[in-house]
Design a protein around this motif. Structure first.
Motif, PDB file in Angstrom:
ATOM      1  N   THR A   6       0.864  -1.175   0.000  1.00 19.84           N
ATOM      2  CA  THR A   6       0.000   0.000   0.000  1.00 19.84           C
ATOM      3  C   THR A   6       0.903   1.228   0.000  1.00 19.84           C
ATOM      4  O   THR A   6       1.822   1.316   0.822  1.00 19.84           O
ATOM      5  N   ARG A   8      -4.711   6.884  -2.965  1.00 22.39           N
ATOM      6  CA  ARG A   8      -6.147   7.022  -2.731  1.00 22.39           C
ATOM      7  C   ARG A   8      -6.497   6.560  -1.329  1.00 22.39           C
ATOM      8  O   ARG A   8      -5.951   5.577  -0.830  1.00 22.39           O
ATOM      9  N   TYR A  50      -8.459   4.804   1.659  1.00 19.63           N
ATOM     10  CA  TYR A  50      -9.024   3.454   1.692  1.00 19.63           C
ATOM     11  C   TYR A  50     -10.505   3.458   1.327  1.00 19.63           C
ATOM     12  O   TYR A  50     -10.960   2.673   0.478  1.00 19.63           O
ATOM     13  N   LEU A  54     -11.441   3.728  -2.397  1.00 21.10           N
ATOM     14  CA  LEU A  54     -11.103   2.672  -3.353  1.00 21.10           C
ATOM     15  C   LEU A  54     -12.395   2.100  -3.943  1.00 21.10           C
ATOM     16  O   LEU A  54     -13.369   1.866  -3.213  1.00 21.10           O
ATOM     17  N   ASP A 101      -4.178  -6.305  -4.298  1.00 27.35           N
ATOM     18  CA  ASP A 101      -4.542  -5.095  -3.554  1.00 27.35           C
ATOM     19  C   ASP A 101      -6.043  -5.065  -3.265  1.00 27.35           C
ATOM     20  O   ASP A 101      -6.471  -4.703  -2.159  1.00 27.35           O
ATOM     21  N   ALA A 136      -7.996  -5.123   0.397  1.00 29.28           N
ATOM     22  CA  ALA A 136      -8.952  -4.084   0.785  1.00 29.28           C
ATOM     23  C   ALA A 136     -10.248  -4.701   1.294  1.00 29.28           C
ATOM     24  O   ALA A 136     -10.799  -4.264   2.313  1.00 29.28           O
TER      25      ALA A 136
END
Length: 593
Positions: free
Chosen positions: A380, A385, A387, A390, A438, A442
């Motif tokens: 990260t 951006r 969290y 996203l 990624d 998330a």
């Protein structure tokens, strides 16, 4: 919380937390528990009847820090304290008083200064590139927070910006101010200027603010600009119930107008000020603190930190060097070596969220991202951006909100897991790194938040909490390695830190040519070092331009840093000597005080 707010404070912290009246300066070194002291001091003041919560203003510099302060106060049973940023507090006062003064709502705040500058440039027949516009925007901010007119700015900053000479920069700034006024808008700096002007020009407004707020606490006081300091003086109105907290060694925003002299000279400004030093560090192993202390030795306001033996887990990695410095032939070698070390740490059972890679400038992240992705390590990039912005997180939160409308069978965790599985969350992460990994991380972070929620939390309450977190920028820790610039890392910490690019031209950066500029780079290196709790790896690469090791490594020295040989370093490339560089700020004699 059981017990009182002074429980489990050490002697220095307790001294600061019980100093409730008059001017107080808390000089808080990295990792010494300054936020704990600030909130416990306020709670103690309320509990003893010294403070009324609604008359306390606690000011800090980021919305996240203000949110954390409010959360800690709530945990202590304290409600009603105004914990805000300077801008948020000033904007609230403007919005409240402006209609009664001007008969209309306060002007709107500009949402994008660079875009407005582009429109202003177009209006006067200019077409500067985006980079130049950003430079001009930064110079406008500096001009305003240092309380200079455009004419005074011209005398202080005659170099222009980008490809624009000074006269064209002045033309653009004047056009920007005209367009802003025509559109009836304020920029962020205008918010502070307008609030200060209102307090100076409107005695009844000043009286109302003075009646509302009696006790002030300012966090990160080393980062206060002249404009913020002037606004603080107007809020105080000659009263003296002010507590400032800061660390001169962590002043890393001088380029943006921060002035550590307000902290360093606090006891001169208030001759009866009580000054408390917090020196017991609850974060880092002593070898890390030794490196930090040596780097800042003899600098104004430097605090010599000592590792506290209580309050920290024991060093489990017995025999593993705590601080190391390694040289490499080029940036790619350095990045691959960092990736290899992180893979080894992961195999030892260290969670990726406990590892950070820090660097001086964004341009250094590309090589690191490539090496970490090739190694299958999820990352990260801090400052990217947010969290909750996203796409995969927004999609998941909307789906969870939709699911919360109907009755939910089973517990919260099962309900959240079912929704996330429908969106692609699998039990095991994808083998490869990159965007797919990624996105998995998330979504997995949302499931972890559900697992950590109090027993009995409903899905609706959970989604309400997610919305509150998004507003407060309270983001979950992802199971990824964090990549961050040194500036963005301030205020954070990780058990294991890899600092890369410790070479002349990178840290200190090439354009730091003056004594003060190099000193700012030194403080930036100090901030990076003090982010580490358990292990600290410092690396540098010679590169095609035949770089030399950073003067900061030489000043810390081999007595503290254990040198290692990287992949095929040049002869003598990793010898870190004790000699002082003649251009180092430490070589300049310091006036006696």
């Amino acid at each position: 919380m059981t017990g009182g707010p002074l429980d489990d404070l050490d002697e220095q912290q307790r001294e600061a937390a019980t100093a409730l009246r008059g001017p107080v300066a808390v000089l808080a070194g990295a990792g010494t528990g300054k936020t704990r002291v600030i909130t416990r001091r306020i709670a103690h003041g309320v509990n003893t009847g010294t403070y009324s919560p609604g008359r306390v203003m606690a000011v800090t510099f980021t919305a996240k820090a203000a949110g954390e302060m409010r959360g800690r106060l709530r945990a202590l049973g304290i409600e009603g304290v105004s914990a805000r940023t300077f801008h948020a507090a000033a904007l609230a006062q403007l919005n409240y008083f402006w209609p009664t003064i001007a008969g209309s709502p306060a002007p709107a705040v500009v949402d994008n200064k660079v875009r407005l500058l582009a429109h202003a440039a177009d209006g006067i027949g200019m077409a500067p590139d985006v980079a130049t516009l950003r430079d001009v925007a930064a110079q406008i901010e500096w001009r305003k927070v240092t309380m200079r007119s455009i004419e005074q700015y011209a005398q202080a900053r005659p170099e222009g910006a980008g490809r624009l000479g000074l006269e064209r920069v002045l033309d653009l700034q004047r056009a920007y101010e005209r367009l802003k006024d025509e559109r009836r808008q304020m920029d962020f700096e205008d918010v502070l200027l307008a609030c200060a002007g209102m307090l100076e020009a409107e005695p009844r407004v000043a009286r109302a603010v003075h009646e509302q707020y009696r006790h002030f606490t300012v966090d990160e006081f080393q980062d206060v600009s002249p404009l913020q300091h002037r606004l603080l003086e107007l809020w105080l109105g000659g009263r003296r119930d002010l507590c400032v907290v800061g660390d001169a060694s962590q002043t890393i925003y001088s380029f943006a107008g921060a002035d550590a002299r307000f902290l360093l000279e606090f006891d001169s400004r208030y001759d009866d000020a009580r000054v408390v030093q917090l020196l017991r560090n609850y974060r880092s192993e002593q070898p890390i603190l030794d490196a930090a202390n040596e780097l800042m030795r003899d600098r104004p306001g430097a605090l010599r930190l000592v590792a506290a033996t209580e309050g920290r887990p024991p060093q489990a990695d017995a025999g593993v060097p705590v601080t190391t410095v390694t040289a490499f032939e080029d940036d790619a070698d350095e990045a691959r070596a960092v990736a290899s070390r992180i893979m080894a740490q992961q195999k030892q059972g260290i969670a990726l969220r406990d590892i950070a890679v820090l660097y001086r400038s964004h341009s250094q992240s590309a090589e690191l991202l490539r090496a970490l992705t090739d190694a299958g390590i999820a990352t990260t990039v801090l400052g990217g951006r947010r969290y909750f912005d996203l796409p995969e997180v927004r999609q998941a939160v909307m789906a969870l909100r939709g699911a919360s409308v109907a009755p939910v069978a089973g517990g919260l965790v099962d309900a959240v897991r079912d929704v996330l599985r429908s969106l692609g969350l699998t039990d095991e992460p994808p083998a490869a790194g990159g965007a797919v990994r990624d996105a998995w991380e998330a979504r997995a972070a949302l499931l972890q938040l559900a697992e950590e929620a109090p027993e009995g939390t409903t899905l609706r309450a959970f989604t309400d909490d997610l919305a509150a977190r998004a507003r407060a920028h309270d983001e979950p820790a992802l199971s990824t390695v964090t990549l961050s610039t040194l500036h963005a890392a301030k205020g954070l910490e990780w058990p294991h830190v890899h600092m890369v690019g410790l070479a002349e031209g990178l840290l200190p950066i090439s354009y730091a040519q003056t004594f003060d500029a190099v000193d700012e780079e030194r403080r930036l290196a100090y901030v990076g070092i003090t982010r580490a709790a358990r292990t600290l790896s410092l690396t540098w690469a010679r590169g095609s331009r035949e770089r030399h090791p950073s003067r900061f490594l030489r000043e810390i020295g081999t007595r503290i840093l254990q040198t290692e040989r990287g992949s095929a370093p040049s002869a003598g490339g990793n010898r870190i000597g004790r000699s002082r560089n003649a251009t180092s700020p430490r070589a300049r004699p310091q006036p006696s005080r």
